[in-house]
Write a protein that holds these residues in place. Sequence first.
Motif, PDB file in Angstrom:
ATOM      1  N   LEU A   1      -7.641   6.060   3.777  1.00 55.21           N
ATOM      2  CA  LEU A   1      -6.210   6.725   4.242  1.00 55.21           C
ATOM      3  C   LEU A   1      -6.218   7.738   4.644  1.00 55.21           C
ATOM      4  N   ALA A   2      -7.186   8.735   4.624  1.00 58.71           N
ATOM      5  CA  ALA A   2      -6.470  10.435   5.043  1.00 58.71           C
ATOM      6  C   ALA A   2      -8.353  10.364   5.718  1.00 58.71           C
ATOM      7  N   GLU A   3      -8.331  10.982   6.869  1.00 58.18           N
ATOM      8  CA  GLU A   3      -9.295  11.510   7.537  1.00 58.18           C
ATOM      9  C   GLU A   3     -10.565  12.467   6.851  1.00 58.18           C
TER      10      GLU A   3
ATOM     11  N   GLY B   1      -7.018  12.231  -4.013  1.00 48.84           N
ATOM     12  CA  GLY B   1      -7.552  12.981  -3.637  1.00 48.84           C
ATOM     13  C   GLY B   1      -8.994  12.052  -2.619  1.00 48.84           C
ATOM     14  N   GLN B   2      -9.920  11.630  -3.877  1.00 50.78           N
ATOM     15  CA  GLN B   2     -10.450  11.239  -3.492  1.00 50.78           C
ATOM     16  C   GLN B   2     -10.536   9.497  -3.061  1.00 50.78           C
ATOM     17  N   PHE B   3      -9.183   9.220  -3.429  1.00 48.63           N
ATOM     18  CA  PHE B   3      -9.199   7.657  -3.539  1.00 48.63           C
ATOM     19  C   PHE B   3      -8.566   8.044  -1.965  1.00 48.63           C
ATOM     20  N   LEU B   4      -7.176   8.446  -1.269  1.00 48.73           N
ATOM     21  CA  LEU B   4      -7.050   8.044  -0.270  1.00 48.73           C
ATOM     22  C   LEU B   4      -8.503   8.614   1.742  1.00 48.73           C
ATOM     23  N   LYS B   5      -9.674   9.136   0.403  1.00 49.24           N
ATOM     24  CA  LYS B   5     -10.590   9.573   1.421  1.00 49.24           C
ATOM     25  C   LYS B   5     -11.215   7.653   1.607  1.00 49.24           C
ATOM     26  N   LEU B   6     -11.446   7.441   0.453  1.00 48.68           N
ATOM     27  CA  LEU B   6     -12.655   6.398   0.496  1.00 48.68           C
ATOM     28  C   LEU B   6     -11.448   4.908   1.194  1.00 48.68           C
ATOM     29  N   ALA B   7     -10.470   4.752   0.260  1.00 47.07           N
ATOM     30  CA  ALA B   7      -9.323   3.886   0.770  1.00 47.07           C
ATOM     31  C   ALA B   7      -9.182   3.926   2.360  1.00 47.07           C
TER      32      ALA B   7
ATOM     33  N   VAL C   1      -0.943   0.837  -7.136  1.00 48.46           N
ATOM     34  CA  VAL C   1      -0.768   0.807  -5.931  1.00 48.46           C
ATOM     35  C   VAL C   1      -0.509   1.922  -5.319  1.00 48.46           C
ATOM     36  N   VAL C   2      -1.041   2.449  -3.548  1.00 52.69           N
ATOM     37  CA  VAL C   2      -1.063   3.621  -3.656  1.00 52.69           C
ATOM     38  C   VAL C   2      -0.897   3.027  -1.805  1.00 52.69           C
ATOM     39  N   VAL C   3       0.427   3.874  -1.399  1.00 55.89           N
ATOM     40  CA  VAL C   3       1.362   3.468  -0.028  1.00 55.89           C
ATOM     41  C   VAL C   3       1.445   4.451   0.560  1.00 55.89           C
ATOM     42  N   VAL C   4       0.644   4.797   1.860  1.00 59.15           N
ATOM     43  CA  VAL C   4       0.668   6.143   3.091  1.00 59.15           C
ATOM     44  C   VAL C   4       0.658   5.204   3.991  1.00 59.15           C
TER      45      VAL C   4
ATOM     46  N   GLU D   1       1.026  16.805   0.615  1.00 60.08           N
ATOM     47  CA  GLU D   1       2.092  18.166  -0.176  1.00 60.08           C
ATOM     48  C   GLU D   1       3.288  18.027   1.135  1.00 60.08           C
ATOM     49  N   ASP D   2       3.166  16.290   1.705  1.00 51.53           N
ATOM     50  CA  ASP D   2       4.122  16.220   2.597  1.00 51.53           C
ATOM     51  C   ASP D   2       5.037  14.714   2.054  1.00 51.53           C
ATOM     52  N   GLY D   3       4.670  15.099   0.586  1.00 50.07           N
ATOM     53  CA  GLY D   3       4.811  13.386   0.399  1.00 50.07           C
ATOM     54  C   GLY D   3       5.332  12.275   0.733  1.00 50.07           C
ATOM     55  N   GLU D   4       4.583  12.178   1.923  1.00 50.02           N
ATOM     56  CA  GLU D   4       3.686  10.836   2.263  1.00 50.02           C
ATOM     57  C   GLU D   4       3.120   9.881   1.636  1.00 50.02           C
ATOM     58  N   VAL D   5       3.067  10.330  -0.083  1.00 49.99           N
ATOM     59  CA  VAL D   5       2.137   9.673  -0.943  1.00 49.99           C
ATOM     60  C   VAL D   5       2.478   8.606  -1.448  1.00 49.99           C
ATOM     61  N   HIS D   6       2.663   7.191  -2.273  1.00 53.96           N
ATOM     62  CA  HIS D   6       3.592   6.977  -3.169  1.00 53.96           C
ATOM     63  C   HIS D   6       2.490   5.988  -4.272  1.00 53.96           C
ATOM     64  N   VAL D   7       2.775   6.348  -5.580  1.00 55.57           N
ATOM     65  CA  VAL D   7       1.883   5.863  -6.425  1.00 55.57           C
ATOM     66  C   VAL D   7       2.282   4.472  -7.191  1.00 55.57           C
ATOM     67  N   ASN D   8       2.464   3.195  -7.239  1.00 54.05           N
ATOM     68  CA  ASN D   8       3.342   2.642  -7.762  1.00 54.05           C
ATOM     69  C   ASN D   8       4.619   3.039  -7.527  1.00 54.05           C
ATOM     70  N   GLY D   9       5.007   3.184  -6.339  1.00 55.08           N
ATOM     71  CA  GLY D   9       6.055   3.615  -5.986  1.00 55.08           C
ATOM     72  C   GLY D   9       6.760   4.332  -6.298  1.00 55.08           C
TER      73      GLY D   9
END
Length: 71
Positions: free
Chosen positions: A22-24, A14-20, A57-60, A34-42
């Motif tokens: 990828l999240a507001e 959660g912290q990383f998504l904000k830092l990067a 590797v994080v993918v959104v 929660e919506d399954g939109e975040v992938h970590v290492n595939g």
Amino acid sequence: MRTVEISEEPIRLGQFLKLAALAEDGVHAKELIEDGEVHVNGSVELRRGAQLRDGDVVVVEGEEVRISVRR
């Protein structure tokens, strides 16, 4: 693929998504996870507190970001 540096590991997802940017904010990060939109290492990651480390590797929404620890 973009790289985002962190000062120390691990960092929570959660912290990383904000830092990067990828999240507001925290609420948006929670919704993405929660919506399954975040992938970590595939793999889909559903835990906001998942611990991320150097090289992960994080993918959104098609945007790939690699974590790098500032040394």
